[in-house]
Enzyme design. Structure first.
Site, short mmCIF file in Angstrom:
data_model
loop_
_atom_site.label_atom_id
_atom_site.label_comp_id
_atom_site.label_asym_id
_atom_site.label_seq_id
_atom_site.Cartn_x
_atom_site.Cartn_y
_atom_site.Cartn_z
N GLY A 41 -6.65 15.76 6.49
CA GLY A 41 -7.78 14.84 6.38
C GLY A 41 -9.14 15.52 6.32
N ASP A 96 -11.45 14.56 10.54
CA ASP A 96 -11.96 13.48 9.70
C ASP A 96 -12.39 12.26 10.53
OD1 ASP A 96 -9.34 12.94 10.39
OD2 ASP A 96 -8.64 12.50 8.37
N ASP A 99 -10.40 8.27 16.26
CA ASP A 99 -9.93 6.88 16.35
C ASP A 99 -9.49 6.63 17.79
OD1 ASP A 99 -8.98 4.36 15.72
OD2 ASP A 99 -7.17 5.07 14.73
N PHE A 148 -9.51 0.57 8.03
CA PHE A 148 -8.80 1.77 7.60
C PHE A 148 -9.43 2.23 6.28
CE2 PHE A 148 -5.57 4.41 5.72
CZ PHE A 148 -5.10 5.11 6.82
N VAL A 149 -9.84 3.49 6.25
CA VAL A 149 -10.58 3.99 5.09
C VAL A 149 -9.86 5.16 4.42
CG1 VAL A 149 -12.84 3.20 5.91
CG2 VAL A 149 -12.00 5.45 6.61
N ASP A 155 -6.40 9.84 3.50
CA ASP A 155 -5.33 9.29 2.66
C ASP A 155 -4.77 7.97 3.18
OD1 ASP A 155 -4.05 10.45 4.99
OD2 ASP A 155 -2.17 10.17 3.91
N ARG A 161 -6.88 10.68 -1.56
CA ARG A 161 -7.72 11.69 -0.90
C ARG A 161 -8.86 12.16 -1.79
NH1 ARG A 161 -5.22 13.46 3.83
NH2 ARG A 161 -2.95 13.55 3.80
P1 5GP Z 1 -6.51 9.38 16.70
O1 5GP Z 1 -5.53 10.38 17.22
O2 5GP Z 1 -7.93 9.58 17.15
O3 5GP Z 1 -6.04 7.98 16.89
O4 5GP Z 1 -6.46 9.46 15.14
C1 5GP Z 1 -7.02 10.46 14.48
C2 5GP Z 1 -6.35 10.69 13.14
O5 5GP Z 1 -5.83 9.49 12.57
C3 5GP Z 1 -7.39 11.19 12.22
O6 5GP Z 1 -7.45 12.58 12.28
C4 5GP Z 1 -6.91 10.68 10.88
O7 5GP Z 1 -6.05 11.64 10.32
C5 5GP Z 1 -6.12 9.43 11.19
N1 5GP Z 1 -6.91 8.22 10.94
C6 5GP Z 1 -7.50 7.41 11.84
N2 5GP Z 1 -8.15 6.40 11.22
C7 5GP Z 1 -7.99 6.59 9.90
C8 5GP Z 1 -8.44 5.89 8.72
O8 5GP Z 1 -9.15 4.87 8.75
N3 5GP Z 1 -8.06 6.41 7.53
C9 5GP Z 1 -7.27 7.51 7.42
N4 5GP Z 1 -6.95 7.92 6.19
N5 5GP Z 1 -6.85 8.21 8.50
C10 5GP Z 1 -7.19 7.76 9.72
MG MG Z 2 -6.53 13.82 10.93
#
Ligand code: 5GP
Ligand code: MG
Length: 173
Positions: A41, A96, A99, A148-149, A155, A161
């Site tokens: 990402g 990236d 979340d 979700f983006v 991706d 991407r």
């Molecule tokens: P976390 O572990 O903080 O929940 O998630 C982080 C990872 O989830 C990010 O590094 C990313 O790869 C993926 N992710 C979270 N939200 C999105 C989103 O809206 N779009 C995409 N493509 N990936 C996301």
């Molecule tokens: Mg990631």
């Protein structure tokens, strides 16, 4: 069916923000840290940031994943792809999206275990959600909602991407 919809952040806005972030990062560090890009990402973000940092800046990549489709699986894979060579080095983690916080908190804990030096975090996007793991990013490109983006390295199941901008996935029914 989910498809890429409206542009949330234009390519121009991303490039301008990346330049500003690099300026702030340069101002913070006396010596450039090792950038640790979380693939896939952060590929575009790492690439653009690096080009705005001093030429001495080193980087490494590790392939970390937790998502399937548009949902976090809650399991982090790939911590073993983080180089043991980071012992004693100041690290700037580049990701990236912040979340749930799970990915970055596990990466941070793993770096601690490896004996890395001071670790800071820089994310392109920070989602406005409740985090299941407590983690603060030191530098944030943009704050966004829960949507979700895709694009600029992000991706949906491996696709989209390569957009230069960031777009919201929408349900077309
Ligand atoms: P976390 O572990 O903080 O929940 O998630 C982080 C990872 O989830 C990010 O590094 C990313 O790869 C993926 N992710 C979270 N939200 C999105 C989103 O809206 N779009 C995409 N493509 N990936 C996301
Ligand atoms: Mg990631």
């Amino acid at each position: 069916m989910l498809e890429p919809g409206d542009v949330l952040i234009t390519a121009e806005a991303i490039q301008a923000r990346v330049a500003d972030l690099a300026e702030e990062i340069r101002a913070h560090y006396a010596e450039p840290p090792v950038l640790l890009g979380l693939m896939n990402g952060a590929l575009f973000f790492l690439n653009d940031l690096l080009r705005c940092l001093p030429p001495e800046a080193e980087f490494q990549c590790s392939t970390i994943s937790s998502y399937a489709g548009t949902k976090s699986t809650g399991r982090i894979r790939g911590l073993d792809t983080i180089s043991e060579g980071l012992r004693g080095r100041e690290v700037l983690v580049i990701d990236d999206v912040l979340d749930t916080g799970l990915t970055l908190s596990e990466v941070r804990a793993h770096l601690r275990k490896l004996g890395a030096g001071e670790t800071r975090i820089c994310v392109l996007l920070r989602k406005n959600v409740e985090r299941s793991a407590e983690v603060e990013a030191h530098w944030v490109g943009f704050d966004i909602g829960e949507e979700f983006v895709v694009g600029y390295g992000l991706d949906y199941d491996g696709k989209y991407r390569s957009f230069e901008d960031i777009r919201v996935m929408r349900d077309t029914g």
